[in-house]
Enzyme design. Structure first.
Site, mmCIF file in Angstrom:
data_model
loop_
_atom_site.group_PDB
_atom_site.id
_atom_site.type_symbol
_atom_site.label_atom_id
_atom_site.label_comp_id
_atom_site.label_asym_id
_atom_site.label_seq_id
_atom_site.Cartn_x
_atom_site.Cartn_y
_atom_site.Cartn_z
ATOM 1 N N SER A 1 0.829 -1.205 0.000
ATOM 2 C CA SER A 1 0.000 0.000 0.000
ATOM 3 C C SER A 1 0.860 1.251 0.000
ATOM 4 O O SER A 1 1.997 1.258 0.478
ATOM 5 C CB SER A 1 -0.897 0.037 1.235
ATOM 6 O OG SER A 1 -1.676 -1.120 1.310
HETATM 7 N N1 SAH Z 1 -1.410 -4.538 4.064
HETATM 8 C C1 SAH Z 1 -0.698 -4.794 2.840
HETATM 9 C C2 SAH Z 1 -1.527 -4.373 1.662
HETATM 10 C C3 SAH Z 1 -1.491 -5.361 0.574
HETATM 11 S S1 SAH Z 1 -2.720 -5.129 -0.667
HETATM 12 C C4 SAH Z 1 0.648 -4.117 2.852
HETATM 13 O O1 SAH Z 1 0.901 -3.331 3.750
HETATM 14 O O2 SAH Z 1 1.453 -4.372 1.959
HETATM 15 C C5 SAH Z 1 -4.065 -6.079 -0.048
HETATM 16 C C6 SAH Z 1 -3.821 -7.543 0.218
HETATM 17 O O3 SAH Z 1 -5.086 -8.113 0.555
HETATM 18 C C7 SAH Z 1 -3.302 -8.356 -0.959
HETATM 19 O O4 SAH Z 1 -2.112 -8.991 -0.580
HETATM 20 C C8 SAH Z 1 -4.415 -9.378 -1.235
HETATM 21 O O5 SAH Z 1 -3.923 -10.641 -1.637
HETATM 22 C C9 SAH Z 1 -5.093 -9.451 0.125
HETATM 23 N N2 SAH Z 1 -6.484 -9.918 0.119
HETATM 24 C C10 SAH Z 1 -7.488 -9.608 -0.742
HETATM 25 N N3 SAH Z 1 -8.619 -10.227 -0.399
HETATM 26 C C11 SAH Z 1 -8.344 -10.959 0.728
HETATM 27 C C12 SAH Z 1 -9.106 -11.827 1.566
HETATM 28 N N4 SAH Z 1 -10.395 -12.069 1.334
HETATM 29 N N5 SAH Z 1 -8.493 -12.397 2.630
HETATM 30 C C13 SAH Z 1 -7.170 -12.168 2.882
HETATM 31 N N6 SAH Z 1 -6.396 -11.355 2.115
HETATM 32 C C14 SAH Z 1 -6.969 -10.763 1.059
#
Ligand code: SAH
Length: 219
Positions: A66
């Site tokens: 993010s």
């Molecule tokens: N918090 C992360 C943001 C990553 S983007 C960071 O700081 O880098 C969002 C993430 O949510 C992705 O890795 C995606 O695979 C995950 N995601 C999407 N839907 C999800 C779900 N239903 N359960 C768990 N993870 C999920």
């Protein structure tokens, strides 16, 4: 590009100044951004030169780390106290989890892409941050560790899953009400909601100006 620790620290100070200019006020959040080496959460070294720009960057599996502003804003809106139990949905790179853990939260984080988690776990461990992680669908929360003082969902979905709402702790004497930050809405038009549990069956819902997120997937 390979960043030395010293260069990375200098870039973090610039990022903190930028986030302050963009409106982040919570000193604990700014301190955590100043402390967590974001470049270590980005695979390879090719993009390390951009690690302290206010940008989302690819981390594999079609996902991104993010944008720092998004992480800082969501964390600020959580209003964390040290020792609180926090569930994160969407571990991704682990950067948001690292910020929460650095601020003294007990972090539980669920990620649907196992390959991402295999990479992220050692990064968190190497930094000495204790974050409990699990591969799976985080829209069902993590019943075994519920209830939580706070929940942060880092991917946007069409609705607010009832399972997550019910895993917010009920109000308790001397504690702030449990709250969840979650982007809701159609793709690319997510609006950030803060749901606060004010009673066994009572919740308030506030919205904040839109920040963009990747999709929250339920298979
Ligand atoms: N918090 C992360 C943001 C990553 S983007 C960071 O700081 O880098 C969002 C993430 O949510 C992705 O890795 C995606 O695979 C995950 N995601 C999407 N839907 C999800 C779900 N239903 N359960 C768990 N993870 C999920």
């Amino acid at each position: 590009m390979i960043l030395t620790d010293r260069q990375a620290a200098a870039r973090r100070r610039e990022l903190v100044d930028l986030l302050r200019d963009k409106g982040i006020e919570d000193p604990a959040v700014l301190e955590a951004v100043g402390a967590v080496p974001r470049h270590r959460f980005i695979p390879g070294t090719g993009l390390h030169g951009q690690a302290y720009h206010d940008l989302a960057l690819p981390i594999g599996e079609g996902q991104t780390i993010s944008q720092p502003f998004t992480v800082a804003r969501m964390t600020e809106l959580l209003g964390l106290r040290r020792g609180e139990r926090v569930l994160e949905v969407g571990t991704g790179s682990g950067y948001q989890a690292a910020i929460l853990a650095t601020m003294g939260a007990r972090v539980f984080s669920v990620e649907r892409h196992e390959p991402l988690l295999r990479r992220t776990k050692p990064v968190l461990e190497k930094l000495g941050l204790s974050v409990r992680t699990r591969a799976g669908d985080g829209t069902f929360g993590w019943p075994g560790y519920a209830p939580f003082d706070a929940i942060v969902v880092t991917a946007g979905g069409p609705t607010i899953p009832d399972e997550l709402r019910s895993q917010l702790r009920e109000p308790a004497e001397g504690k702030p009400d449990a709250r969840m930050l979650i982007p809701v809405g159609p793709a690319k038009e997510h609006v950030l909601h803060r749901i606060t549990r004010t009673g066994p069956d009572a919740f308030t819902d506030e919205t904040f100006n839109d920040v963009t997120f990747v999709p929250l997937v339920r298979d």
